[in-house]
Design a protein around this motif. Structure first.
Motif, PDB file in Angstrom:
ATOM      1  N   SER A 267       6.348  -1.140  -3.620  1.00 55.40           N
ATOM      2  CA  SER A 267       5.539  -2.044  -3.175  1.00 55.40           C
ATOM      3  C   SER A 267       4.252  -2.369  -3.988  1.00 55.40           C
ATOM      4  O   SER A 267       3.678  -1.171  -4.328  1.00 55.40           O
ATOM      5  N   ASP A 268       4.020  -3.459  -4.203  1.00 58.47           N
ATOM      6  CA  ASP A 268       2.545  -3.585  -4.874  1.00 58.47           C
ATOM      7  C   ASP A 268       1.393  -3.719  -3.858  1.00 58.47           C
ATOM      8  O   ASP A 268       1.480  -4.837  -3.459  1.00 58.47           O
TER       9      ASP A 268
ATOM     10  N   THR B 116      -1.042  -6.978  -4.347  1.00 60.18           N
ATOM     11  CA  THR B 116      -0.923  -8.399  -3.928  1.00 60.18           C
ATOM     12  C   THR B 116      -0.036  -8.575  -2.700  1.00 60.18           C
ATOM     13  O   THR B 116       0.121  -9.747  -2.146  1.00 60.18           O
TER      14      THR B 116
ATOM     15  N   SER C 260      -4.261  -2.993 -10.560  1.00 59.90           N
ATOM     16  CA  SER C 260      -3.114  -3.124  -9.609  1.00 59.90           C
ATOM     17  C   SER C 260      -2.441  -1.896  -9.138  1.00 59.90           C
ATOM     18  O   SER C 260      -3.115  -0.755  -9.725  1.00 59.90           O
TER      19      SER C 260
ATOM     20  N   ARG D  80       0.622   0.246  -7.401  1.00 58.96           N
ATOM     21  CA  ARG D  80       2.022   0.322  -7.341  1.00 58.96           C
ATOM     22  C   ARG D  80       2.289   1.542  -6.591  1.00 58.96           C
ATOM     23  O   ARG D  80       2.019   2.593  -7.233  1.00 58.96           O
TER      24      ARG D  80
END
Lengths: 284, 554
Positions: B76-77, B80, B70, B72
């Motif tokens: 906001s990620d 995804t 992931s 980040r």
């Protein structure tokens, strides 16, 4: 301090001589047509110029495998005969045109200067003459025969091949490895054949395939004007043109020559696009 | 501790090769970036530094994809998000400064239109306001003529200015994170300083976080707060700039630092050849240029009356900025570009100016090696063929004798003999440069002209090549003329140094005492502009502004 050679252990699959099935099919069809061109006429059931059927645009029957044409001649026999003209003339002309054009193009790129300028301008000027008009003049002057047709088609398509090869060779010529060879004292023939030619071979072959298709088309155009293959013989392009009215009658007379042309041109391109990586991707 | 601005967890990026094989480029990388912090990603080519930097925008190069993990960024990620949402983030939250500003600008549009493009795309502010902001950014980045600069086209400003303009482009949307992808690698050292200073001050003022991708430790030391050392898609070491430079923990970091330290060159003791006191190369009044010849003088004169001498067994370095005529000098000496004036003497014998009128023997004694090993090796010939050709050409070797010599040459440059069946495309950059050297050695030369031969290589690989050059010199009694824009490289291998500026030799210096003995203002400027492995170097650097204005071409 050998950090930069650590990747030697991974074996990379290099180019090879084997080629895939698409290329093999292409080659197979080319060989088939070449064989037909050589021995076909002996197997033709009827003489190509003889009117054998009272009906014109006849259907496919046991006697006439591919129907009959607008005069009632046997299409099968005529296609076998036409193979000799189409395959022979087009192949000979495209080979000559590309060989000459590529050699001149490479010489012009390496030599440069006035040689390049004069040759390029001359061939550009030549390119400006419409191809059929040029054919008309040549045939009017010396008459139509197979060598004349081959040379005429060569002359028409050579300037394009020259331009193409020269553009590629000019780019390769500025690469450092050519400079290195030049600084070593190599002669111009070596530079052309060993340093430049292998690096432009792939695109040149692709160009050859395209040019072959054009030559088949121009040849049929010449025949249509009565300048090409002389009646009663006919090349495939001429067969399509003389039987074109049969299309509305659903006659097979126009279909089979078209299939013959399509199979030849497509297979030439299939073969060239799938040449062994050893030839095609040498620069990769 | 405040919440980090960016956090990357277990990032994995993979690609599928043409052969359908899956390769993992980034193998589980974790790091954080605090607000306002500049983090450097450092490593050799292929270490995945640019891939990681691009992934922070949610972007991967064609054929690659983010497999796992992931990213980040603020709220906001990235991983995804849909592609549409990512487009909203790019330019406003995170922006990008590419390596080659010249290629990043559209040559047919005015600079201002391109700089404020982000504001227009995201509808951030009216045009007039955006232009005002752009001019402010130009000022902050120390660009000259800030008010009118935007009206020019990209080709009307210099490379260093263009690189700063691309930073202005990235900053117009007030991003929280700016990604710098090797932004000064293509610049000259004197220009690099100005660009680095501008970047540093504007980032600090705005409190913007940055990711700085580079292979150059000394540059990174000036701008980064923290350094992440990468190799093969994995993090080797993370630390503050101070700690990485002064107390590296990981072996690879130590290797990188060691490659950076110039190893002072020990001049080779003059071997038993007192009977031949003539210098291997003497150049008198050499002038060369390009373009149409008129009255025996070319339209564009590049080299202006260059004089120098290389004694047998000694090495001469030629330094200067791009456009100073270094490579032209090598070409004129080799005869590739015929000089229109002056003389080149090898071992006391005058050489013809033109390549074609030199004899085979004259050509054999002097070999040239180029910067880009990829383009200097014919991609269609195997390594064996490449090395065999000069042997056949100069010595007429054939068959077994030639094969044996090829193997010997490969051994000389520390490459396995099995390599001779490979094509150049299947070799790494360092290996290719070794083959290049081997080909020059095949001619059994006395002098090798090295034109920036290590500039395109990674630091560690370049250091190995320099080591090889020294070893070959000891064994074969060669002399080198070594052209480089990198002063530490020159210091590592040369006895004497020529400083070139605008086609003229401004000063000749002994390499070891280059920095202390330089008297010409341009040499002083050039030498003082080379970044040091010291975090305080840039802020402590004081250069005479008049000197800069006089010589720095920006």
């Amino acid at each position: 301090m050998m950090a930069d050679s650590s990747s030697t252990t991974t074996t990379i699959k290099g180019p090879s001589w084997s080629f895939n099935w698409v290329g093999r099919i292409g080659l197979g069809i080319i060989l088939f047509w070449a064989l037909v061109a050589l021995v076909g006429p002996w197997f033709s059931p009827y003489p190509p110029g003889e009117i054998v059927d009272w009906d014109f645009f006849g259907p496919m029957t046991g006697d006439y495998w591919m129907g009959t044409d607008y005069l009632g001649r046997d299409i099968f026999s005529r296609i076998l005969m036409g193979a000799r003209y189409t395959v022979g003339i087009a192949l000979a002309a495209v080979t000559l045109a590309c060989t000459l054009g590529v050699i001149l193009g490479m010489v012009a790129a390496v030599a440069g200067g006035w040689f390049d300028m004069i040759l390029s301008r001359l061939l550009d000027a030549f390119n400006g003459i419409p191809s059929l008009l040029f054919g008309l003049v040549v045939v009017a002057a010396v008459g139509s025969s197979i060598p004349v047709l081959v040379l005429t088609l060569t002359a028409i398509y050579m300037p394009g091949a020259y331009r193409f090869a020269r553009a590629l060779a000019v780019n390769v010529n500025t690469m450092d490895f050519v400079t290195v060879a030049r600084a070593r004292g190599e002669s111009t023939p070596y530079l052309i054949l060993r340093e430049i030619f292998p690096n432009i071979l792939g695109p040149v072959l692709a160009d050859l395939g395209l040019r072959f298709v054009f030559i088949v088309l121009v040849l049929s155009g010449l025949s249509f004007l009565g300048l090409g293959v002389q009646p009663p013989n006919a090349d495939w392009g001429a067969l399509v043109r003389e039987n074109i009215e049969g299309l509305s009658l659903g006659a097979p007379a126009v279909i089979f020559p078209s299939i013959a042309i399509a199979s030849l041109t497509i297979s030439v391109n299939m073969f060239i696009d799938n040449l062994p990586t050893k030839i095609r991707d040498r620069s990769e | 501790m405040t919440e980090p601005l960016v956090s990357v967890r277990d990032l994995r990026i993979g690609a599928t090769t043409d052969a359908g094989r899956k390769v993992e480029i980034i193998k589980g990388v974790n790091f954080d970036i605090a607000p306002g912090e500049i983090v450097a990603l450092i490593g050799e080519s292929g270490s995945g530094k640019t891939t990681i930097a691009l992934s922070l925008m949610g972007h991967t190069r064609t054929g690659c994809r983010i497999d796992d993990g992931s990213i980040r960024l603020d709220q906001s990620d990235i991983t995804t998000m849909s592609e549409r949402d990512r487009m909203q983030v790019r330019g406003t939250e995170v922006s990008y400064v590419p390596q080659s500003a010249a290629a990043a600008f559209n040559p047919s549009k005015r600079i201002m239109d391109q700089v404020i493009e982000i504001a227009a795309i995201h509808d951030l502010m009216p045009r007039a306001e955006a232009e005002k902001k752009a001019v402010e950014l130009f000022r902050a980045l120390a660009l000259p003529d800030a008010d009118t600069l935007g009206q020019r086209y990209p080709h009307q400003v210099s490379g260093g200015q263009l690189q700063r303009l691309s930073a202005a482009m990235a900053l117009i949307g007030d991003p929280k994170l700016v990604i710098f992808d090797e932004p000064t690698t293509a610049l000259d050292v004197t220009t690099q300083i100005e660009v680095l200073r501008a970047f540093k001050s504007v980032m600090k003022k705005g409190g913007i976080a940055g990711v700085y991708v580079s292979h150059d430790l000394a540059v990174v030391a000036q701008i980064a707060d923290r350094i992440i050392v990468l190799k093969g898609g994995e993090i080797q070491e993370v630390g503050t700039a101070e700690q990485i430079l002064n107390a590296p923990q990981h072996a690879y970091t130590k290797q990188l630092l060691a490659a950076f330290e110039p190893v002072p060159h020990q001049p080779v003791a003059p071997t038993a050849q007192p009977a031949r006191p003539k210098p291997i190369l003497e150049v008198y009044d050499l002038s060369a240029g390009y373009g149409h010849m008129r009255n025996g003088v070319p339209a564009a004169k590049i080299l202006k009356s260059v004089n120098f001498k290389i004694e047998r067994g000694r090495n001469l370095g030629v330094i200067g900025e791009s456009g100073s005529g270094k490579s032209t000098l090598a070409r004129a000496v080799a005869g590739i570009l015929p000089a229109y004036q002056g003389a080149v003497m090898v071992d006391g014998m005058e050489q013809k100016r033109d390549l074609k009128s030199r004899s085979k023997e004259e050509l054999r004694r002097m070999q040239i090696v180029f910067q880009l090993a990829d383009t200097a090796l014919n991609p269609t010939h195997s390594i064996g063929t490449l090395l065999a050709r000069p042997l056949t050409f100069y010595e007429g070797l054939r068959g077994k004798a030639r094969d044996a010599r090829v193997a010997e040459l490969l051994d000389m440059v520390h490459l396995p003999a099995a390599l001779r069946h490979r094509l150049p495309g299947e070799l790494s950059g360092g290996q290719k440069q070794r083959v290049n050297l081997a080909r020059a050695l095949a001619a059994n030369p006395e002098l090798i002209l090295c034109d920036e031969i290590t500039s395109a290589l990674d630091t560690v690989v370049a250091a190995a090549i320099l080591e090889l050059l020294k070893e070959l010199q000891r064994e074969l009694g060669l002399s080198y003329m070594f052209i480089s824009h990198d002063l530490s490289t020159v210091e590592a291998i040369c006895d004497d140094v020529l400083v070139m500026y605008k086609g003229e030799v401004v000063e000749a210096l002994p390499a070891a005492r280059m920095s202390t003995e330089a008297t010409h203002p341009y040499s002083r400027l050039l030498i003082s502009s080379v970044p040091r492995l010291d975090t305080g170097w840039l802020s402590g650097l004081e250069q005479d502004p008049e000197l800069l204005a006089q010589f720095a071409n920006r």
